[in-house]
Motif scaffolding. Structure first.
Motif, PDB file in Angstrom:
ATOM      1  N   UNK A  65     -82.555 -60.038 -39.782  1.00 21.40           N
ATOM      2  CA  UNK A  65     -83.653 -59.988 -40.750  1.00 21.40           C
ATOM      3  C   UNK A  65     -83.173 -60.758 -41.976  1.00 21.40           C
ATOM      4  N   UNK A  66     -83.879 -61.813 -42.348  1.00 17.31           N
ATOM      5  CA  UNK A  66     -83.454 -62.632 -43.482  1.00 17.31           C
ATOM      6  C   UNK A  66     -84.620 -62.827 -44.443  1.00 17.31           C
ATOM      7  N   UNK A  67     -84.328 -62.778 -45.731  1.00 23.92           N
ATOM      8  CA  UNK A  67     -85.364 -62.902 -46.755  1.00 23.92           C
ATOM      9  C   UNK A  67     -84.887 -63.823 -47.860  1.00 23.92           C
ATOM     10  N   UNK A  68     -85.839 -64.483 -48.512  1.00 24.99           N
ATOM     11  CA  UNK A  68     -85.537 -65.376 -49.628  1.00 24.99           C
ATOM     12  C   UNK A  68     -86.546 -65.098 -50.733  1.00 24.99           C
ATOM     13  N   UNK A  69     -86.039 -64.953 -51.964  1.00 26.28           N
ATOM     14  CA  UNK A  69     -86.873 -64.625 -53.118  1.00 26.28           C
ATOM     15  C   UNK A  69     -86.726 -65.731 -54.162  1.00 26.28           C
ATOM     16  N   UNK A  70     -87.831 -66.329 -54.564  1.00 20.50           N
ATOM     17  CA  UNK A  70     -87.813 -67.389 -55.573  1.00 20.50           C
ATOM     18  C   UNK A  70     -87.961 -66.806 -56.978  1.00 20.50           C
ATOM     19  N   UNK A  71     -87.611 -67.630 -57.957  1.00 17.17           N
ATOM     20  CA  UNK A  71     -87.724 -67.260 -59.381  1.00 17.17           C
ATOM     21  C   UNK A  71     -86.884 -66.030 -59.709  1.00 17.17           C
ATOM     22  N   UNK A  72     -85.642 -66.037 -59.266  1.00 22.34           N
ATOM     23  CA  UNK A  72     -84.748 -64.935 -59.621  1.00 22.34           C
ATOM     24  C   UNK A  72     -83.381 -65.470 -59.958  1.00 22.34           C
ATOM     25  N   UNK A  73     -82.758 -64.913 -60.975  1.00 21.52           N
ATOM     26  CA  UNK A  73     -81.388 -65.240 -61.355  1.00 21.52           C
ATOM     27  C   UNK A  73     -80.533 -63.988 -61.415  1.00 21.52           C
ATOM     28  N   UNK A  74     -80.973 -62.955 -60.725  1.00 20.49           N
ATOM     29  CA  UNK A  74     -80.286 -61.669 -60.792  1.00 20.49           C
ATOM     30  C   UNK A  74     -79.985 -61.135 -59.403  1.00 20.49           C
ATOM     31  N   UNK A  75     -78.725 -60.749 -59.174  1.00 13.25           N
ATOM     32  CA  UNK A  75     -78.370 -60.103 -57.909  1.00 13.25           C
ATOM     33  C   UNK A  75     -79.083 -58.767 -57.755  1.00 13.25           C
ATOM     34  N   UNK A  76     -79.440 -58.140 -58.875  1.00 12.60           N
ATOM     35  CA  UNK A  76     -80.134 -56.849 -58.810  1.00 12.60           C
ATOM     36  C   UNK A  76     -81.499 -56.984 -58.142  1.00 12.60           C
ATOM     37  N   UNK A  77     -82.141 -58.149 -58.281  1.00 11.47           N
ATOM     38  CA  UNK A  77     -83.409 -58.364 -57.584  1.00 11.47           C
ATOM     39  C   UNK A  77     -83.209 -58.300 -56.072  1.00 11.47           C
ATOM     40  N   UNK A  78     -82.061 -58.807 -55.599  1.00  9.03           N
ATOM     41  CA  UNK A  78     -81.772 -58.788 -54.166  1.00  9.03           C
ATOM     42  C   UNK A  78     -81.340 -57.399 -53.706  1.00  9.03           C
ATOM     43  N   UNK A  79     -80.476 -56.737 -54.476  1.00 11.50           N
ATOM     44  CA  UNK A  79     -80.017 -55.410 -54.065  1.00 11.50           C
ATOM     45  C   UNK A  79     -81.182 -54.416 -54.039  1.00 11.50           C
ATOM     46  N   UNK A  80     -82.146 -54.621 -54.928  1.00  7.49           N
ATOM     47  CA  UNK A  80     -83.317 -53.739 -54.941  1.00  7.49           C
ATOM     48  C   UNK A  80     -84.122 -53.884 -53.656  1.00  7.49           C
ATOM     49  N   UNK A  81     -84.310 -55.122 -53.190  1.00  9.46           N
ATOM     50  CA  UNK A  81     -85.045 -55.343 -51.937  1.00  9.46           C
ATOM     51  C   UNK A  81     -84.256 -54.784 -50.758  1.00  9.46           C
ATOM     52  N   UNK A  82     -82.948 -55.029 -50.722  1.00  8.28           N
ATOM     53  CA  UNK A  82     -82.113 -54.519 -49.620  1.00  8.28           C
ATOM     54  C   UNK A  82     -82.212 -53.004 -49.492  1.00  8.28           C
ATOM     55  N   UNK A  83     -82.013 -52.307 -50.613  1.00 10.95           N
ATOM     56  CA  UNK A  83     -82.029 -50.845 -50.584  1.00 10.95           C
ATOM     57  C   UNK A  83     -83.418 -50.318 -50.255  1.00 10.95           C
ATOM     58  N   UNK A  84     -84.434 -50.928 -50.853  1.00  8.63           N
ATOM     59  CA  UNK A  84     -85.808 -50.483 -50.617  1.00  8.63           C
ATOM     60  C   UNK A  84     -86.209 -50.691 -49.166  1.00  8.63           C
ATOM     61  N   UNK A  85     -85.852 -51.849 -48.594  1.00  7.24           N
ATOM     62  CA  UNK A  85     -86.176 -52.122 -47.197  1.00  7.24           C
ATOM     63  C   UNK A  85     -85.446 -51.150 -46.272  1.00  7.24           C
ATOM     64  N   UNK A  86     -84.171 -50.914 -46.540  1.00  5.34           N
ATOM     65  CA  UNK A  86     -83.386 -49.988 -45.710  1.00  5.34           C
ATOM     66  C   UNK A  86     -84.031 -48.608 -45.692  1.00  5.34           C
ATOM     67  N   UNK A  87     -84.357 -48.085 -46.872  1.00  7.95           N
ATOM     68  CA  UNK A  87     -84.898 -46.733 -46.941  1.00  7.95           C
ATOM     69  C   UNK A  87     -86.319 -46.663 -46.389  1.00  7.95           C
ATOM     70  N   UNK A  88     -87.127 -47.682 -46.647  1.00  9.53           N
ATOM     71  CA  UNK A  88     -88.499 -47.694 -46.145  1.00  9.53           C
ATOM     72  C   UNK A  88     -88.530 -47.728 -44.622  1.00  9.53           C
ATOM     73  N   UNK A  89     -87.723 -48.614 -44.022  1.00  5.48           N
ATOM     74  CA  UNK A  89     -87.687 -48.711 -42.561  1.00  5.48           C
ATOM     75  C   UNK A  89     -87.139 -47.432 -41.936  1.00  5.48           C
ATOM     76  N   UNK A  90     -86.127 -46.844 -42.562  1.00  2.00           N
ATOM     77  CA  UNK A  90     -85.540 -45.610 -42.029  1.00  2.00           C
ATOM     78  C   UNK A  90     -86.533 -44.457 -42.102  1.00  2.00           C
ATOM     79  N   UNK A  91     -87.238 -44.334 -43.219  1.00  2.00           N
ATOM     80  CA  UNK A  91     -88.257 -43.289 -43.356  1.00  2.00           C
ATOM     81  C   UNK A  91     -89.316 -43.412 -42.270  1.00  2.00           C
ATOM     82  N   UNK A  92     -89.732 -44.644 -41.995  1.00  2.00           N
ATOM     83  CA  UNK A  92     -90.745 -44.872 -40.947  1.00  2.00           C
ATOM     84  C   UNK A  92     -90.226 -44.409 -39.588  1.00  2.00           C
ATOM     85  N   UNK A  93     -88.988 -44.776 -39.268  1.00  2.00           N
ATOM     86  CA  UNK A  93     -88.408 -44.388 -37.979  1.00  2.00           C
ATOM     87  C   UNK A  93     -88.293 -42.873 -37.867  1.00  2.00           C
TER      88      UNK A  93
END
Length: 487
Positions: free
Chosen positions: A269-297
């Motif tokens: 699973x690979x994602x790319x986010x434009x208009x960002x200069x912060x690693x926190x923008x990426x870590x937020x998506x990673x954590x949110x995706x992990x928890x959202x997918x796990x909750x669904x399962x």
């Protein structure tokens, strides 16, 4: 129910539900019959709120119990973990009605007197569609280990454990697509055949035509072509036109590894986010995706997940619950090295600043942080590929890169901000001798380029993490690794 009719044009009409007549000859004339049975999935039957007559269940026998007057079967069709109990007269018993045989059962769906099952099917007719050889490697009452059933890649989907895994895998994939759709990502189908080595590690499978010998220095695609190791660079192309993109597909690594964490073919699973200069923008998506997918399962596959946590990986549910209820901490690579250096544990690999983190280091850091996922950021610049953004910090020279480490697995996600500054990117490509091969990549920085970043997550490692499965070969239908390409 089926009428025999001749080849001459003849239509029989009865006002009722639809069915098909089959008869000798080439014609198949549709007509109607009042007593056409309706087919139900086992999951539909078990959740039915009404009693129904003339029901057809098709599936495979999981247990057979014959008594003097009655015959009891448990039948499953893969739609859910729980089988449907079939109750029949002993007159319907058949020597070929054994564990593993495929059957079609017609009967009446009734309330079950047994408190542990809501309904049962009273059979009027049982047809053995496919007999099962007595030397079937799986037994009725045995709970086979994942290692044992791995010996039978063509048959292991018939077991409860692997059937549950495949349903979980399907729902997890659905959940990931749903997460990205809800959050404004566009799904991009990146190519499987590519001319670039995104990771720069050289672990590539080259693609060549079969059955014909190419002329010297001649390639089918005019350039050497390989099975993709990542869709990242193609996503970066798309990030010049879309703010958020992702891809989800097979990737390949020619690693000569027999480890529990690596495969030659796996899903990313690979994602790319434009208009960002912060690693926190990426870590937020990673954590949110992990928890959202796990909750669904957990919501959609509760019985299947419970089977794993109860019988396959007992005790793991507590670890998963902690992951779901805690924010993932963030530490820098330098802080990680300090933690490892202070440890009394003896590591096989060195823990000096500038050394890459190995699996033993990753697992120690996870335990140190409370056995929950942890982000490690700002790795040494020389450890990361050419596209990672230079932090330009001293005395330690680091890149704006991040890994997500999780219990039992180690690295689950890896990502970085991408180097959008043309002069710095050009210098880096020249240093590694890739300026000609990636001239198109430099072009991206000249036509409306924006700061952007992205990450990749190993789908099989995600399944290992949430289920507690030790070996990656047990969470993919057909594992591919060195010296093994069964089926």
């Amino acid at each position: 129910m089926f009428q025999t009719i001749t080849k001459s044009l003849c239509v029989t009409t009865v006002a009722a539900s639809r069915c098909f007549c089959r008869y000798p000859g080439q014609y198949n004339i549709r007509h109607y019959c009042k007593k056409t049975p309706s087919r139900l999935w086992v999951s539909e039957a078990l959740s039915s709120s009404e009693l129904r007559e003339n029901i057809i269940i098709q599936g495979w026998v999981r247990s057979v119990r014959a008594q003097k007057a009655n015959l009891f079967l448990h039948v499953t069709d893969g739609s859910c973990l729980q089988p449907l109990q079939i109750v029949a007269s002993s007159e319907l018993n058949d020597p070929s009605l054994t564990f593993g045989s495929a059957v079609e059962v017609t009967g009446v769906l009734k309330r079950s007197p047994h408190p542990r099952q809501p309904v049962e099917l009273e059979a009027h007719h049982i047809n053995v569609v496919g007999k099962c050889n007595p030397v079937f490697p799986f037994k009725i009452k045995d709970r086979h280990s994942l290692e044992y059933i791995r010996q039978y890649p063509h048959l292991r989907c018939r077991t409860n454990a692997f059937g549950s895994l495949l349903r979980i895998r399907s729902e997890a994939a659905t959940a990931i697509h749903s997460y990205f759709k809800k959050n404004g990502f566009v799904n991009i189908h990146t190519p499987i055949i590519t001319s670039n080595d995104c990771e720069g590690a050289g672990e590539l499978f080259q693609v060549e035509p079969s059955g014909q010998k190419p002329k010297e220095d001649e390639n089918f695609f005019s350039v050497p072509a390989f099975l993709t190791v990542s869709g990242q660079l193609h996503l970066e192309v798309m990030s010049g036109a879309f703010s958020r993109v992702y891809t989800f597909g097979p990737t390949f690594r020619a690693e000569n590894s027999q480890s529990r964490r690596h495969l030659a073919e796996f899903y990313m699973v690979e994602a790319e986010v434009s208009f960002t200069q912060s690693l926190e923008d990426l870590t937020e998506v990673m954590e949110d995706m992990f928890k959202s997918a796990t909750e669904h399962v957990l919501a959609e596959c509760s019985e299947d997940v419970d089977l794993f946590h109860k019988y396959v990986t007992p005790g793991h549910r507590g670890t998963l619950d902690a992951m779901m209820t805690t924010s993932f901490p963030i530490i820098t690579y330098s802080e990680a090295i300090e933690i490892l250096s202070r440890s009394s544990q003896k590591f096989v690999f060195p823990t000096d600043w500038g050394c890459d983190l190995q699996t033993e280091h990753e697992k120690y850091l996870v335990n140190h942080c409370g056995n929950i996922p942890v982000f490690v950021t700002d790795y040494p610049y020389d450890l990361k590929p050419f596209y990672a953004r230079d932090n330009q910090d001293r005395p330690h020279h680091t890149a704006a890169a991040v890994d997500l480490l999780v219990p039992g697995v180690g690295e689950l996600c890896g990502g970085s901000l991408r180097e959008e500054r043309l002069d710095l990117l050009k210098n880096r490509l020249e240093q590694v001798g890739l300026e000609d091969a990636y001239s198109w990549y430099l072009d991206l920085r000249q036509f409306g380029s924006v700061p952007h970043g992205g990450f990749g997550m190993g789908f099989e490692r995600f399944l290992q993490c949430i289920l507690g499965v030790d070996n990656i070969k047990d969470v993919i239908p057909f594992p591919r690794f060195s010296n093994s390409c069964s089926l």
